[in-house]
Design a protein around this motif. Sequence first.
Motif, PDB file in Angstrom:
ATOM      1  N   LYS A 143      34.699  47.618  41.895  1.00 44.24           N
ATOM      2  CA  LYS A 143      35.233  46.522  41.926  1.00 44.24           C
ATOM      3  C   LYS A 143      33.954  45.272  42.056  1.00 44.24           C
ATOM      4  O   LYS A 143      33.864  44.210  41.230  1.00 44.24           O
ATOM      5  N   ASP A 146      32.643  44.782  38.512  1.00 50.34           N
ATOM      6  CA  ASP A 146      33.662  44.322  37.591  1.00 50.34           C
ATOM      7  C   ASP A 146      33.804  44.938  36.247  1.00 50.34           C
ATOM      8  O   ASP A 146      33.862  44.291  35.237  1.00 50.34           O
ATOM      9  N   ASP A 148      35.266  47.034  33.187  1.00 49.99           N
ATOM     10  CA  ASP A 148      36.348  46.906  32.055  1.00 49.99           C
ATOM     11  C   ASP A 148      36.954  48.184  32.044  1.00 49.99           C
ATOM     12  O   ASP A 148      38.311  48.320  31.624  1.00 49.99           O
ATOM     13  N   SER A 162      43.004  53.257  39.876  1.00 50.51           N
ATOM     14  CA  SER A 162      44.042  53.191  38.950  1.00 50.51           C
ATOM     15  C   SER A 162      45.246  52.047  39.639  1.00 50.51           C
ATOM     16  O   SER A 162      45.905  51.519  38.990  1.00 50.51           O
ATOM     17  N   GLU A 163      45.038  51.672  41.036  1.00 50.84           N
ATOM     18  CA  GLU A 163      45.602  50.590  41.809  1.00 50.84           C
ATOM     19  C   GLU A 163      45.152  49.197  41.343  1.00 50.84           C
ATOM     20  O   GLU A 163      45.911  48.369  41.643  1.00 50.84           O
ATOM     21  N   LEU A 164      43.857  49.223  40.821  1.00 51.03           N
ATOM     22  CA  LEU A 164      43.108  48.029  40.423  1.00 51.03           C
ATOM     23  C   LEU A 164      43.691  47.329  39.242  1.00 51.03           C
ATOM     24  O   LEU A 164      44.257  48.205  38.235  1.00 51.03           O
ATOM     25  N   ARG A 165      43.992  45.882  39.029  1.00 47.98           N
ATOM     26  CA  ARG A 165      44.461  45.602  37.617  1.00 47.98           C
ATOM     27  C   ARG A 165      43.191  45.783  36.684  1.00 47.98           C
ATOM     28  O   ARG A 165      43.409  45.541  35.436  1.00 47.98           O
ATOM     29  N   SER A 166      42.063  45.740  37.011  1.00 51.78           N
ATOM     30  CA  SER A 166      40.956  46.080  36.130  1.00 51.78           C
ATOM     31  C   SER A 166      39.790  46.928  37.052  1.00 51.78           C
ATOM     32  O   SER A 166      39.829  46.796  38.168  1.00 51.78           O
ATOM     33  N   MET A 168      40.312  49.349  33.158  1.00 44.99           N
ATOM     34  CA  MET A 168      41.210  50.320  32.653  1.00 44.99           C
ATOM     35  C   MET A 168      40.697  51.910  33.201  1.00 44.99           C
ATOM     36  O   MET A 168      39.489  51.981  32.945  1.00 44.99           O
ATOM     37  N   CYS A 169      41.382  52.592  33.746  1.00 47.05           N
ATOM     38  CA  CYS A 169      41.359  53.869  34.292  1.00 47.05           C
ATOM     39  C   CYS A 169      41.253  55.171  33.659  1.00 47.05           C
ATOM     40  O   CYS A 169      42.448  55.081  32.956  1.00 47.05           O
ATOM     41  N   ASN A 185      49.050  54.660  35.279  1.00 47.91           N
ATOM     42  CA  ASN A 185      47.673  53.752  35.282  1.00 47.91           C
ATOM     43  C   ASN A 185      46.680  54.455  34.866  1.00 47.91           C
ATOM     44  O   ASN A 185      45.752  53.732  34.806  1.00 47.91           O
TER      45      ASN A 185
END
Length: 207
Positions: A143, A146, A148, A162-166, A168-169, A185
């Motif tokens: 996080k 930051d 991508d 995988s629970e984060l919006r960003s 891409m996992c 995700n």
Amino acid sequence: MRQSYVRKVGSDVDGVWADFNYGFTLMAKKLGYTEKVFTCKDSTTYYHMNQLFTNKQLQELWGYVNESETFWENLPPVTLASNHYSLDKMIQDKKIDFYLMTQRMGVDPQGQTQRWFKHFMKLDIPRENIIICSRNRRLDLVKRLDLDYYIDDCPDTLLEVSELRSPMCFGVEYSFNSEIRNNENINWVKSVGEYVNQIFQYTYQKA
């Protein structure tokens, strides 16, 4: 402030690039603790070492790792199909910032990791881009950077990221993470080379 086209790409190291299982069990075999040397592709993994060895043996093995100046540096690659040429092009073209995150320990783990990538992948990774952190701090680091894109093989880390919006996992497929394979995700790949290919295609298509 970074330009929007410069993407931040993150990666775990052991199990993704380097075969820790092979190096650790080869060391154990030399000490007479096991008959077989395991690789990352085997069902017996880092997560099962306490089933293979006694606590005393593990203490001795980890002691060797901590005292060695070359253990991490000499691990074999997980796969030769890493597409490091594409990764190097993205780095040289300043299309990406590339970060390595690893729980390695002992004698200069950053330097050993840096030399490993130079020797096996022909990549010059800046020392400051090799970040030593425990698994339970990985999510915070992902996080904070930051990112991508991020790739790992550890099921716990993959579930958290995988629970984060960003970012891409991405996950490398192994038997020990098969139980979370239905997570929509997580983008599953057979090797880190597939991860690099996807980033390469997306980066230059969208440049």
